[in-house]
Scaffold this active site. Structure first.
Site, PDB file in Angstrom:
ATOM      1  N   GLY A   1       1.814   3.348   1.695  1.00 56.88           N
ATOM      2  CA  GLY A   1       1.603   3.172   0.252  1.00 56.88           C
ATOM      3  C   GLY A   1       0.975   1.825  -0.057  1.00 56.88           C
ATOM      4  N   LYS A   2       1.471   0.784   0.610  1.00 58.28           N
ATOM      5  CA  LYS A   2       0.885  -0.558   0.403  1.00 58.28           C
ATOM      6  C   LYS A   2      -0.582  -0.563   0.835  1.00 58.28           C
ATOM      7  CE  LYS A   2       4.825  -3.658   1.412  1.00 58.28           C
ATOM      8  NZ  LYS A   2       5.220  -4.799   2.275  1.00 58.28           N
TER       9      LYS A   2
ATOM     10  N   TYR B   1      10.321   2.870  -4.555  1.00 60.90           N
ATOM     11  CA  TYR B   1      11.212   2.982  -5.715  1.00 60.90           C
ATOM     12  C   TYR B   1      10.451   3.351  -6.995  1.00 60.90           C
ATOM     13  CZ  TYR B   1      14.709   0.500  -2.823  1.00 60.90           C
ATOM     14  OH  TYR B   1      15.594   0.125  -1.832  1.00 60.90           O
TER      15      TYR B   1
ATOM     16  N   ASN C   1       3.593   0.241   5.937  1.00 60.55           N
ATOM     17  CA  ASN C   1       3.858   1.039   4.746  1.00 60.55           C
ATOM     18  C   ASN C   1       2.522   1.609   4.238  1.00 60.55           C
ATOM     19  OD1 ASN C   1       4.121   1.664   1.964  1.00 60.55           O
ATOM     20  ND2 ASN C   1       6.015   0.484   1.863  1.00 60.55           N
TER      21      ASN C   1
ATOM     22  N   PHE D   1       4.924   5.161  -4.291  1.00 60.80           N
ATOM     23  CA  PHE D   1       5.811   5.227  -3.121  1.00 60.80           C
ATOM     24  C   PHE D   1       7.097   4.468  -3.446  1.00 60.80           C
ATOM     25  CE2 PHE D   1       5.502   0.861  -1.535  1.00 60.80           C
ATOM     26  CZ  PHE D   1       4.355   0.404  -2.152  1.00 60.80           C
TER      27      PHE D   1
ATOM     28  N   LYS E   1      -1.509   1.779 -12.025  1.00 60.43           N
ATOM     29  CA  LYS E   1      -0.553   0.970 -11.235  1.00 60.43           C
ATOM     30  C   LYS E   1      -1.298  -0.172 -10.535  1.00 60.43           C
ATOM     31  CE  LYS E   1       2.791   0.639  -7.544  1.00 60.43           C
ATOM     32  NZ  LYS E   1       3.406   1.130  -6.316  1.00 60.43           N
TER      33      LYS E   1
ATOM     34  N   ASP F   1       5.310  -9.340   1.396  1.00 59.66           N
ATOM     35  CA  ASP F   1       6.718  -8.985   1.348  1.00 59.66           C
ATOM     36  C   ASP F   1       7.032  -8.756  -0.116  1.00 59.66           C
ATOM     37  OD1 ASP F   1       9.012  -8.469   3.013  1.00 59.66           O
ATOM     38  OD2 ASP F   1       9.995 -10.083   1.919  1.00 59.66           O
TER      39      ASP F   1
END
Ligand code: ITT
Length: 202
Positions: free
Chosen positions: A11-12, A154, A9, A152, A175, A69
């Site tokens: 975004g992560k 939700y 991912n 990213f 964020k 996770d």
């Protein structure tokens, strides 16, 4: 010291690069290491899946590995989608498909019952076989419609009452101070610092 951030991912990965920018760590990724193995996330909870990912990729890479996770727990849905957040709308769905399905499933639910939280468990697996876990949560409400383009997943439908905007409207540096991932990642800093100093002393 090298740290493999074991995620697909993007975004992560961006968020860990920001949060750990000042640490004496060289972050590398599954793409950088050309690792194509995928992990079936069969664990019963976030911690089990984070550990599964971290253990798999430390073995595969031979590099100190961090995996997370994470997902959304929506109270009106009894805590769903939870560990199924990434696959909520099926295997090949997009972020937008997933959050649109969630909005659909919450249609008609009033604001006060749209409470939810993001949860993130970070697992760090060492070459010696140890695993350390940390956790973070971020409370909010599921909005009625998507707003914002930052972040990213939700983020466009996750509304933060204290900021009066969604996570996707918040500048990324904010964020990265307040999110579930920021909290879990920060809680892991003393563990990473100890591993760095052990390696330097070795
Ligand atoms: P990796 O397993 O490769 O790390 P993934 O996206 O499959 O990537 P997870 O299994 O942890 O990651 O699933 C997390 C789900 O929760 C996924 O749908 C994300 O979009 C969503 N999510 C997690 N953190 C989020 C955040 O900070 N903002 C928005 N959505 C988030």
């Amino acid at each position: 010291m090298r740290l493999l951030v074991a995620t697909r991912n993007a975004g992560k990965l961006r968020e860990y690069s920001y949060i750990y920018a000042d640490l004496p760590l060289h972050l590398t990724s599954l793409t950088d290491e050309m690792i194509e193995t995928t992990v079936a996330e069969t664990g019963a909870d976030f911690q089990a899946n984070a550990i599964l990912k971290a253990r798999t990729y430390v073995k595969e890479s031979g590099i100190l590995t961090l995996a997370d996770d994470s997902g959304l727990e929506v109270d009106a849905l009894g805590g769903a989608p939870g560990v199924h957040t990434a696959r909520y709308a099926g295997e090949d769905a997009s972020d937008e498909d997933r959050y649109r399905l969630l909005l659909h499933n919450l249609a008609g639910i009033p604001r006060e019952k749209r409470t939810a939280r993001f949860r993130c468990v970070v697992a760090i697996a060492t070459l010696e076989g140890e695993v350390f876990c940390t956790e973070g949560t971020c409370e909010g409400l599921i909005a009625d419609e998507p707003t914002g383009t930052e972040g990213f997943g939700y983020d466009p439908i996750f509304y933060l009452p204290e900021y009066d905007c969604t996570l996707a409207q918040l500048p990324s540096d904010i964020k990265n101070q307040i999110s579930h991932r920021a909290q879990a990642a920060r809680a892991a800093i003393p563990i990473l610092a100890r591993l760095v100093s052990q390696e330097r002393g070795a």
